[in-house]
Design a protein around this motif. Sequence first.
Motif, PDB file in Angstrom:
ATOM      1  N   GLY A  17      33.605  33.307 -15.267  1.00 44.24           N
ATOM      2  CA  GLY A  17      33.438  34.478 -16.120  1.00 44.24           C
ATOM      3  C   GLY A  17      31.987  34.693 -16.511  1.00 44.24           C
ATOM      4  N   ALA A  18      31.290  33.609 -16.829  1.00 42.26           N
ATOM      5  CA  ALA A  18      29.876  33.715 -17.181  1.00 42.26           C
ATOM      6  C   ALA A  18      29.049  34.154 -15.972  1.00 42.26           C
ATOM      7  CB  ALA A  18      29.362  32.375 -17.709  1.00 42.26           C
ATOM      8  N   LEU A  19      29.356  33.612 -14.797  1.00 42.32           N
ATOM      9  CA  LEU A  19      28.631  33.992 -13.581  1.00 42.32           C
ATOM     10  C   LEU A  19      28.843  35.463 -13.228  1.00 42.32           C
ATOM     11  CD1 LEU A  19      29.355  30.874 -11.346  1.00 42.32           C
ATOM     12  CD2 LEU A  19      27.148  31.537 -12.321  1.00 42.32           C
ATOM     13  N   LEU A  20      30.052  35.940 -13.405  1.00 39.60           N
ATOM     14  CA  LEU A  20      30.377  37.324 -13.048  1.00 39.60           C
ATOM     15  C   LEU A  20      30.118  38.312 -14.184  1.00 39.60           C
ATOM     16  CD1 LEU A  20      33.699  36.713 -11.082  1.00 39.60           C
ATOM     17  CD2 LEU A  20      31.424  37.169 -10.143  1.00 39.60           C
ATOM     18  N   GLY A  21      29.862  37.797 -15.378  1.00 41.09           N
ATOM     19  CA  GLY A  21      29.595  38.676 -16.513  1.00 41.09           C
ATOM     20  C   GLY A  21      30.838  39.349 -17.058  1.00 41.09           C
ATOM     21  N   THR A  22      31.976  38.696 -16.905  1.00 41.10           N
ATOM     22  CA  THR A  22      33.230  39.254 -17.420  1.00 41.10           C
ATOM     23  C   THR A  22      33.556  38.643 -18.773  1.00 41.10           C
ATOM     24  OG1 THR A  22      34.475  37.603 -16.170  1.00 41.10           O
ATOM     25  CG2 THR A  22      34.150  39.747 -15.120  1.00 41.10           C
ATOM     26  N   THR A  23      34.398  39.332 -19.522  1.00 39.77           N
ATOM     27  CA  THR A  23      34.693  38.860 -20.881  1.00 39.77           C
ATOM     28  C   THR A  23      36.140  38.418 -21.088  1.00 39.77           C
ATOM     29  OG1 THR A  23      35.105  41.137 -21.569  1.00 39.77           O
ATOM     30  CG2 THR A  23      32.880  40.264 -21.934  1.00 39.77           C
ATOM     31  N   THR A  24      37.030  38.822 -20.209  1.00 39.33           N
ATOM     32  CA  THR A  24      38.432  38.425 -20.359  1.00 39.33           C
ATOM     33  C   THR A  24      38.883  37.677 -19.105  1.00 39.33           C
ATOM     34  OG1 THR A  24      39.379  40.415 -19.347  1.00 39.33           O
ATOM     35  CG2 THR A  24      38.904  40.501 -21.728  1.00 39.33           C
ATOM     36  N   PRO A  25      39.879  36.814 -19.247  1.00 39.29           N
ATOM     37  CA  PRO A  25      40.396  36.106 -18.068  1.00 39.29           C
ATOM     38  C   PRO A  25      40.888  37.075 -16.985  1.00 39.29           C
ATOM     39  CG  PRO A  25      41.198  35.055 -20.061  1.00 39.29           C
ATOM     40  CD  PRO A  25      40.508  36.321 -20.492  1.00 39.29           C
ATOM     41  N   GLU A  26      41.530  38.124 -17.383  1.00 41.49           N
ATOM     42  CA  GLU A  26      42.035  39.105 -16.416  1.00 41.49           C
ATOM     43  C   GLU A  26      40.883  39.744 -15.636  1.00 41.49           C
ATOM     44  OE1 GLU A  26      44.782  43.137 -16.217  1.00 41.49           O
ATOM     45  OE2 GLU A  26      44.726  41.955 -18.059  1.00 41.49           O
ATOM     46  N   ASP A  27      39.833  40.140 -16.352  1.00 40.62           N
ATOM     47  CA  ASP A  27      38.669  40.734 -15.682  1.00 40.62           C
ATOM     48  C   ASP A  27      37.999  39.724 -14.741  1.00 40.62           C
ATOM     49  OD1 ASP A  27      39.045  43.145 -16.966  1.00 40.62           O
ATOM     50  OD2 ASP A  27      37.517  42.763 -18.504  1.00 40.62           O
ATOM     51  N   THR A  28      37.957  38.468 -15.158  1.00 42.91           N
ATOM     52  CA  THR A  28      37.348  37.421 -14.336  1.00 42.91           C
ATOM     53  C   THR A  28      38.109  37.246 -13.032  1.00 42.91           C
ATOM     54  OG1 THR A  28      36.553  36.275 -16.305  1.00 42.91           O
ATOM     55  CG2 THR A  28      36.675  34.985 -14.266  1.00 42.91           C
ATOM     56  N   VAL A  29      39.428  37.180 -13.112  1.00 34.50           N
ATOM     57  CA  VAL A  29      40.244  37.011 -11.906  1.00 34.50           C
ATOM     58  C   VAL A  29      40.084  38.216 -10.985  1.00 34.50           C
ATOM     59  CG1 VAL A  29      42.602  36.830 -11.031  1.00 34.50           C
ATOM     60  CG2 VAL A  29      41.882  35.437 -12.985  1.00 34.50           C
ATOM     61  N   HIS A  30      40.125  39.417 -11.544  1.00 31.47           N
ATOM     62  CA  HIS A  30      39.959  40.626 -10.726  1.00 31.47           C
ATOM     63  C   HIS A  30      38.590  40.646 -10.046  1.00 31.47           C
ATOM     64  CE1 HIS A  30      43.569  43.031 -11.788  1.00 31.47           C
ATOM     65  NE2 HIS A  30      43.551  42.251 -12.856  1.00 31.47           N
ATOM     66  N   ALA A  31      37.548  40.320 -10.787  1.00 37.12           N
ATOM     67  CA  ALA A  31      36.194  40.319 -10.232  1.00 37.12           C
ATOM     68  C   ALA A  31      36.047  39.249  -9.152  1.00 37.12           C
ATOM     69  CB  ALA A  31      35.162  40.107 -11.341  1.00 37.12           C
ATOM     70  N   ALA A  32      36.629  38.083  -9.379  1.00 44.94           N
ATOM     71  CA  ALA A  32      36.541  37.004  -8.393  1.00 44.94           C
ATOM     72  C   ALA A  32      37.255  37.387  -7.099  1.00 44.94           C
ATOM     73  CB  ALA A  32      37.134  35.716  -8.965  1.00 44.94           C
ATOM     74  N   LEU A  33      38.410  38.010  -7.217  1.00 40.13           N
ATOM     75  CA  LEU A  33      39.135  38.450  -6.024  1.00 40.13           C
ATOM     76  C   LEU A  33      38.339  39.508  -5.262  1.00 40.13           C
ATOM     77  CD1 LEU A  33      42.769  38.633  -7.446  1.00 40.13           C
ATOM     78  CD2 LEU A  33      41.837  36.930  -5.862  1.00 40.13           C
ATOM     79  N   ARG A  34      37.713  40.426  -5.981  1.00 41.38           N
ATOM     80  CA  ARG A  34      36.886  41.446  -5.322  1.00 41.38           C
ATOM     81  C   ARG A  34      35.697  40.799  -4.619  1.00 41.38           C
ATOM     82  NH1 ARG A  34      38.353  44.421  -9.869  1.00 41.38           N
ATOM     83  NH2 ARG A  34      36.488  43.797 -10.999  1.00 41.38           N
ATOM     84  N   GLN A  35      35.104  39.774  -5.249  1.00 45.27           N
ATOM     85  CA  GLN A  35      33.968  39.079  -4.643  1.00 45.27           C
ATOM     86  C   GLN A  35      34.359  38.428  -3.318  1.00 45.27           C
ATOM     87  OE1 GLN A  35      30.681  38.718  -5.330  1.00 45.27           O
ATOM     88  NE2 GLN A  35      30.894  40.254  -6.926  1.00 45.27           N
ATOM     89  N   VAL A  36      35.549  37.859  -3.251  1.00 48.20           N
ATOM     90  CA  VAL A  36      36.017  37.254  -2.004  1.00 48.20           C
ATOM     91  C   VAL A  36      36.117  38.315  -0.917  1.00 48.20           C
ATOM     92  CG1 VAL A  36      37.987  36.143  -0.866  1.00 48.20           C
ATOM     93  CG2 VAL A  36      37.230  35.344  -3.114  1.00 48.20           C
ATOM     94  N   LEU A  37      36.664  39.476  -1.245  1.00 48.07           N
ATOM     95  CA  LEU A  37      36.774  40.562  -0.264  1.00 48.07           C
ATOM     96  C   LEU A  37      35.405  41.027   0.209  1.00 48.07           C
ATOM     97  CD1 LEU A  37      39.640  42.709  -1.805  1.00 48.07           C
ATOM     98  CD2 LEU A  37      39.756  41.180   0.167  1.00 48.07           C
ATOM     99  N   VAL A  38      34.484  41.195  -0.706  1.00 51.48           N
ATOM    100  CA  VAL A  38      33.136  41.640  -0.352  1.00 51.48           C
ATOM    101  C   VAL A  38      32.459  40.612   0.544  1.00 51.48           C
ATOM    102  CG1 VAL A  38      30.824  42.081  -1.300  1.00 51.48           C
ATOM    103  CG2 VAL A  38      32.827  43.129  -2.357  1.00 51.48           C
ATOM    104  N   GLN A  39      32.604  39.336   0.219  1.00 50.97           N
ATOM    105  CA  GLN A  39      31.995  38.280   1.032  1.00 50.97           C
ATOM    106  C   GLN A  39      32.559  38.296   2.442  1.00 50.97           C
ATOM    107  OE1 GLN A  39      32.916  34.271  -0.136  1.00 50.97           O
ATOM    108  NE2 GLN A  39      31.124  33.451   0.888  1.00 50.97           N
TER     109      GLN A  39
END
Length: 72
Positions: A17-39
């Motif tokens: 969450g700190a690495l992605l700049g997210t504030t909620t667990p839900e936002d962190t999971v969504h952002a992490a999943l998007r990062q995998v797709l982008v990679q």
Amino acid sequence: MSEVTIDVDDAVLAVVGALLGTTTPEDTVHAALRQVLVQRQRMAVLERMMVRSHERITDESVDRWRKTPAWR
């Protein structure tokens, strides 16, 4: 969107969450999943570029950090 219940390591979730700049667990999971797709999309583009330049990842004679004429 589907709802899924899983156990997550709180420390890992906080660090990601700190690495992605997210504030909620839900936002962190969504952002992490998007990062995998982008990679994966980036890797596919790089693989296509290498195929077009006839360069192979497994070729030990190629310095992987040196730009070849195909990159210019």
